[in-house]
Design an enzyme around this catalytic site. Structure first.
Site, PDB file in Angstrom:
ATOM      1  N   GLU A  81     -41.784   3.117   1.379  1.00  0.00           N
ATOM      2  CA  GLU A  81     -40.568   3.627   0.749  1.00  0.00           C
ATOM      3  C   GLU A  81     -40.826   3.838  -0.730  1.00  0.00           C
ATOM      4  O   GLU A  81     -41.725   3.188  -1.295  1.00  0.00           O
ATOM      5  CB  GLU A  81     -39.429   2.622   0.944  1.00  0.00           C
ATOM      6  CG  GLU A  81     -39.653   1.333   0.177  1.00  0.00           C
ATOM      7  CD  GLU A  81     -38.887   0.135   0.754  1.00  0.00           C
ATOM      8  OE1 GLU A  81     -39.173  -0.243   1.904  1.00  0.00           O
ATOM      9  OE2 GLU A  81     -38.031  -0.387   0.039  1.00  0.00           O
ATOM     10  N   LYS A 120     -40.891   3.584  -4.676  1.00  0.00           N
ATOM     11  CA  LYS A 120     -40.667   2.507  -5.628  1.00  0.00           C
ATOM     12  C   LYS A 120     -39.766   3.075  -6.718  1.00  0.00           C
ATOM     13  O   LYS A 120     -40.184   3.938  -7.501  1.00  0.00           O
ATOM     14  CB  LYS A 120     -41.995   2.025  -6.218  1.00  0.00           C
ATOM     15  CG  LYS A 120     -41.825   0.865  -7.174  1.00  0.00           C
ATOM     16  CD  LYS A 120     -43.183   0.261  -7.470  1.00  0.00           C
ATOM     17  CE  LYS A 120     -43.114  -1.006  -8.304  1.00  0.00           C
ATOM     18  NZ  LYS A 120     -42.125  -1.073  -9.338  1.00  0.00           N
ATOM     19  N   ASP A 179     -37.758   3.483 -10.057  1.00  0.00           N
ATOM     20  CA  ASP A 179     -38.018   3.044 -11.425  1.00  0.00           C
ATOM     21  C   ASP A 179     -36.699   2.698 -12.112  1.00  0.00           C
ATOM     22  O   ASP A 179     -36.156   3.493 -12.871  1.00  0.00           O
ATOM     23  CB  ASP A 179     -38.777   4.141 -12.175  1.00  0.00           C
ATOM     24  CG  ASP A 179     -39.454   3.596 -13.408  1.00  0.00           C
ATOM     25  OD1 ASP A 179     -39.415   2.362 -13.617  1.00  0.00           O
ATOM     26  OD2 ASP A 179     -40.025   4.396 -14.164  1.00  0.00           O
ATOM     27  N   TYR A 213     -33.110  -2.743  -0.942  1.00  0.00           N
ATOM     28  CA  TYR A 213     -34.402  -2.689  -0.256  1.00  0.00           C
ATOM     29  C   TYR A 213     -34.945  -4.061   0.155  1.00  0.00           C
ATOM     30  O   TYR A 213     -36.007  -4.156   0.747  1.00  0.00           O
ATOM     31  CB  TYR A 213     -35.454  -1.962  -1.082  1.00  0.00           C
ATOM     32  CG  TYR A 213     -35.592  -2.454  -2.516  1.00  0.00           C
ATOM     33  CD1 TYR A 213     -36.012  -3.746  -2.794  1.00  0.00           C
ATOM     34  CD2 TYR A 213     -35.308  -1.615  -3.588  1.00  0.00           C
ATOM     35  CE1 TYR A 213     -36.132  -4.200  -4.084  1.00  0.00           C
ATOM     36  CE2 TYR A 213     -35.422  -2.054  -4.893  1.00  0.00           C
ATOM     37  CZ  TYR A 213     -35.833  -3.344  -5.132  1.00  0.00           C
ATOM     38  OH  TYR A 213     -35.939  -3.790  -6.411  1.00  0.00           O
ATOM     39  N   LYS A 241     -49.036   2.701  -6.869  1.00  0.00           N
ATOM     40  CA  LYS A 241     -48.464   3.371  -8.032  1.00  0.00           C
ATOM     41  C   LYS A 241     -49.000   4.793  -8.187  1.00  0.00           C
ATOM     42  O   LYS A 241     -50.141   5.078  -7.808  1.00  0.00           O
ATOM     43  CB  LYS A 241     -48.806   2.577  -9.307  1.00  0.00           C
ATOM     44  CG  LYS A 241     -48.128   1.213  -9.384  1.00  0.00           C
ATOM     45  CD  LYS A 241     -46.682   1.351  -9.771  1.00  0.00           C
ATOM     46  CE  LYS A 241     -46.076   0.098 -10.338  1.00  0.00           C
ATOM     47  NZ  LYS A 241     -46.246  -0.153 -11.736  1.00  0.00           N
ATOM     48  N   CYS A 266     -63.099 -13.863 -39.744  1.00  0.00           N
ATOM     49  CA  CYS A 266     -61.687 -13.714 -39.382  1.00  0.00           C
ATOM     50  C   CYS A 266     -60.935 -13.022 -40.516  1.00  0.00           C
ATOM     51  O   CYS A 266     -60.998 -13.468 -41.664  1.00  0.00           O
ATOM     52  CB  CYS A 266     -61.086 -15.086 -39.110  1.00  0.00           C
ATOM     53  SG  CYS A 266     -59.309 -15.032 -38.889  1.00  0.00           S
ATOM     54  N   CYS A 316     -58.402 -15.735 -42.121  1.00  0.00           N
ATOM     55  CA  CYS A 316     -58.753 -16.954 -42.857  1.00  0.00           C
ATOM     56  C   CYS A 316     -60.190 -16.944 -43.374  1.00  0.00           C
ATOM     57  O   CYS A 316     -60.602 -17.863 -44.071  1.00  0.00           O
ATOM     58  CB  CYS A 316     -58.539 -18.184 -41.974  1.00  0.00           C
ATOM     59  SG  CYS A 316     -59.767 -18.365 -40.673  1.00  0.00           S
ATOM     60  N   CYS A 362     -62.190 -16.384 -33.964  1.00  0.00           N
ATOM     61  CA  CYS A 362     -62.181 -17.077 -35.250  1.00  0.00           C
ATOM     62  C   CYS A 362     -62.475 -18.552 -34.985  1.00  0.00           C
ATOM     63  O   CYS A 362     -61.901 -19.155 -34.084  1.00  0.00           O
ATOM     64  CB  CYS A 362     -60.807 -16.917 -35.889  1.00  0.00           C
ATOM     65  SG  CYS A 362     -60.519 -18.083 -37.218  1.00  0.00           S
ATOM     66  N   CYS A 399     -56.814 -21.736 -39.605  1.00  0.00           N
ATOM     67  CA  CYS A 399     -56.540 -20.296 -39.616  1.00  0.00           C
ATOM     68  C   CYS A 399     -55.028 -20.098 -39.457  1.00  0.00           C
ATOM     69  O   CYS A 399     -54.449 -20.482 -38.448  1.00  0.00           O
ATOM     70  CB  CYS A 399     -57.269 -19.601 -38.472  1.00  0.00           C
ATOM     71  SG  CYS A 399     -56.851 -17.855 -38.345  1.00  0.00           S
TER      72      CYS A 399
END
Ligand code: IVH
Length: 749
Positions: free
Chosen positions: A126, A128, A130, A236, A324, A429, A432, A447, A453
């Site tokens: 069936e 789908k 949205d 459904y 999908k 990083c 930091c 990091c 940090c």
């Protein structure tokens, strides 16, 4: 695209790396979503990555991570609405994107059910829809409650609004006394266009797509607004029922139709994967002329008895899947690459794009995953996008299928600006300045600053206060950021939250007198914090934000240890062994390399064993206990030990726990189940169910299923052909029973 590689072609190492990558992206996406920051990936990307993750987990069950994104659903209900606890959880759906994945789905179900290839297995197919899912509860034929999905367990009460939707019957004739109907609220294209015209004329907000319009219209505080919005509803599925609707999905839907619900007219019966794919192609052709948005086709096992046997994974039914439609693409210019630092220190590159409309929605960010991805290498080191690296200034093809932010599918070398330089991924990083380190086998650079940090500290705090963790009302992501940067009343560690009121008392300027605050709001915050001083063990463990320790692992650990101190003692006792584990991993890598150079077979076991030779016996036992917990592997264990051994981190944890009352785990949470808390081992041939089914059912009843017999085993279920495990169980005096006795024990023949 990096993840276009078929899961069936992945090696074990690749799968593990890919699971790590997917967990990073998906868990981050969850955090972004729950924190109500701008999500960094589109819903469709999210779904797709999540289903890929599930697919890899299905193929490599033993590699499933303790913090697997498969165990997370949807989003928290909004504070604007009263909450509704669903009598039965509202589930999400697993995704598939092509015919192979559908064939795999069918094969997976057959295997689980122990059905031969040629035995019939029927499905319904069936569209789908949205829109947004809604659960309608009828009692004795009257609509008494309507709720959105929320996080699956708790949704928003939208009863007054649902009463305004014409497709939703207020009363039913000849319905079971308790009947929960689930379905999708949506808006047709024509109604959407007319609504947007009216909104624009009135100078009011217009909607980006019909789904947002439907969601915005249903989730109104004033039901009169909903009344004026042209919402529709397709039924459904169902939740709690006092009497079955039918024997098959198809007949159940027909029954819903006869009760007065709209059901989708394109619902069909299909006889197997080929039939499903043919039907998918047909629906795809009709898609543009349906007059409402659909984003795929849902396949469900038709026989409700088989649905019951197949049951659910943590967030999705095994018996259904969403196939999908492919996503949409558009070209735009990459203006900058920015690096975000996450809770576990991961440096995540984000593409800032010249805004472009893809399928009706403007997008301006895309995830770039990691440095290899930018450089044109996949997780296996192979080329992706034909090896083309991504540079600032490039024209990139962006991909989306949902409504938020895309990722990059491809780029156009012919349009690369002259002088565009290859992107240099930072080795320190950006937040930091600590070294950003990439460990062997990790696609992500992290990091090393830990709690020094600020980015990590803030992200850790955000995680700490998030819904599944401490969930402190009035202390969300935004407030955490504010307090983190505050000099007078800072929150830099979780413990700081619980000393906030005392510190405020000692300050000259009170929180209540600050801009944006007042007596009431300050009081409310302190009260909300106090309410969380008592915390269940599992929540505390999850809240610590330790890498690889997600909700599921936290629950497993809590269940196993029962008390906080027991966990701490066990982790501390195992500490020396965690070092060995890391050294053994390194020794294995070195041995593999050496063997390759010398052209001989690698001798991995001796190389690893050598590292363990001198380990203290108690530490070894503690380590084995830790990694022997079902669901906890070496990765989680190393991560736990490392966090507890790290000085700043440990101090932060100890200070926090000193502020709290940690609730022990009460083990009877699976009700009267006779096997709750027991460790069960299955061996030999099972005749009434497959091994996977046996395991899933046992776990659903609160048992722990283990692969090997030890002194801690409570029950051995031995089928014909049971060998050494049965002997060992007999030696150890472990209770042994056959499959029938087991089924009688758990109350299901
Ligand atoms: S069945 C236990 N059928 O898709 C299974 N869901 O991605 C319950 N959806 O949360 C879902 N059309 O909101 C089902 N025909 C359909 C659907 C459908 C749309 C939505 C639903 C669900 C989401 C999962």
């Amino acid at each position: 695209m990096q993840d276009a590689r078929k899961v069936s072609t992945l090696t074990e190492d690749e799968a593990q790396a890919e699971l790590a990558r997917l967990a990073e992206i998906l868990l981050r996406a969850n955090a972004d979503y729950h924190g109500e920051d701008a999500p960094q990936i589109s819903d469709a990307d999210y779904d797709r990555l999540k289903s890929r993750n599930a697919e890899i987990e299905a193929r490599f069950a033993h590699l499933k991570r303790a913090d697997s994104p498969s165990d997370v659903i949807g989003s928290a209900p909004s504070e604007r609405f009263a909450k509704v606890i669903h009598a039965q959880r509202m589930m999400s759906l697993g995704n598939a994107f092509d015919a192979t994945e559908i064939a795999e789905f069918d094969a997976r179900l057959r295997k689980y059910l122990g059905l031969p290839k040629d035995a019939p297995l029927r499905y319904t197919a069936e569209p789908k829809i949205d829109g947004l899912s809604l659960s309608l509860r009828y009692e004795v034929g009257r609509l008494v409650q309507a709720a959105t999905r929320g996080d699956g367990a708790v949704g928003e009460n939208v009863t007054a609004n649902a009463r305004m939707v014409k497709d939703i019957p207020q009363s039913l004739l000849d319905a079971p006394d308790i009947l929960e109907i689930r379905g999708e609220v949506y808006m047709s294209h024509a109604d959407f266009a007319a609504l947007n015209t009216r909104q624009a004329e009135a100078g009011a907000k217009t909607f980006a797509n019909p789904r947002n319009a439907a969601a915005g219209s249903l989730r109104q505080l004033d039901a009169e607004v909903t009344r004026a919005r042209p919402l529709k509803f397709f039924a459904y599925a169902w939740g709690e029922l006092s009497a079955p609707l039918a024997d098959t999905q198809f007949d159940a839907i027909a029954r819903l139709e006869s009760l007065g619900f709209s059901t989708n007219p394109l619902t069909t019966l299909c006889d197997g994967p080929d039939d499903l794919i043919a039907h998918y192609a047909q629906i795809e052709q009709q898609r543009a002329s349906l007059g409402y948005d659909i984003d795929g086709v849902v396949y469900k096992v038709d026989d409700l008895d088989l649905q019951r046997r197949l049951g659910y994974r943590s967030t999705t039914p095994r018996w259904a899947i969403a196939h999908k439609f492919p996503a949409e693409l558009a070209w735009t210019r990459l203006e900058a690459i920015e690096i975000n630092v996450g809770r576990t220190g991961a440096l995540s590159p984000v593409a800032r794009l010249a805004p472009v409309t893809v399928g009706g929605v403007v997008v301006s960010n895309a995830t770039l995953h990691n440095e290899d991805y930018i450089a044109g290498r996949g997780s296996d080191g192979d080329q992706i996008r034909g090896g083309k690296d991504i540079r600032v200034g490039d024209w990139v093809q962006v991909y989306r299928a949902g409504d938020v932010i895309p990722k990059i599918a491809d780029l156009d070398l012919d349009r690369r600006p002259e002088g565009a330089a290859a992107f240099v991924f930072p080795k320190t990083c950006p937040e930091c300045g600590s070294d950003a380190i990439r460990e062997d086998g990790d696609a992500v650079r992290r990091c090393s600053g830990g709690l020094i940090c600020p980015a990590q500290a803030v992200e850790k705090l955000k995680h700490f206060v998030s819904r599944a963790a401490f969930d402190i009302e009035g202390l969300g992501a935004k407030q955490v950021e504010m307090f983190h940067g505050d000099d007078q009343l800072p929150i830099r560690t979780p413990a700081d939250i619980f000393t906030l009121e005392a510190r405020d008392k000692a300050n000259l300027t009170k929180l209540a007198n600050r801009e944006g605050w007042g007596e009431v709001s300050a009081r409310n915050l302190f009260d909300a914090i106090d309410k969380r001083r008592t915390v269940p063990l599992a929540r505390l463990i999850f809240a610590l934000g330790i890498r690889h320790v997600g909700e599921v692992a936290a629950r497993d650990l809590a269940r196993h240890f029962g008390r906080w101190q027991a966990l701490v003692d066990a982790v501390d006792a195992a500490a020396p062994a965690a070092g060995c584990q890391l050294l053994a991993d390194a020794a294995e890598v070195a041995e593999r390399q050496l063997a390759a150079e010398e052209g001989r077979r690698a001798r991995i076991k001796p190389a690893r064993d050598a590292v363990w030779a001198d380990i203290d016996g108690a530490a070894q036992t503690a380590w084995n206990d830790l990694i022997g917990i079902d669901g906890i592997g070496a990765t989680v264990a190393v991560s736990l030990v490392t966090s507890f051994q790290q000085k700043a981190e440990r101090a932060s944890i100890d200070q926090l726990v000193a502020e709290l009352t940690v609730e022990d785990v009460v083990t009877d949470d699976v009700g009267a189940s006779p096997v709750a808390g027991k460790t069960v081992v299955f061996t030999g041939t099972l005749e009434k169910m497959t091994r996977a089914e046996a395991k899933a059912r046992a776990e659903a009843l609160g048992a722990k299923v283990s692969g090997s017999v030890s002194a801690r085993t409570d029950i051995l279920v031995a089928g014909p052909g049971a060998g050494s495990k049965a002997t060992k169980a007999a030696d150890l005096g472990v209770e042994t029973m056959d499959e029938d006795a087991w089924l009688a024990l758990i109350g299901g023949a």
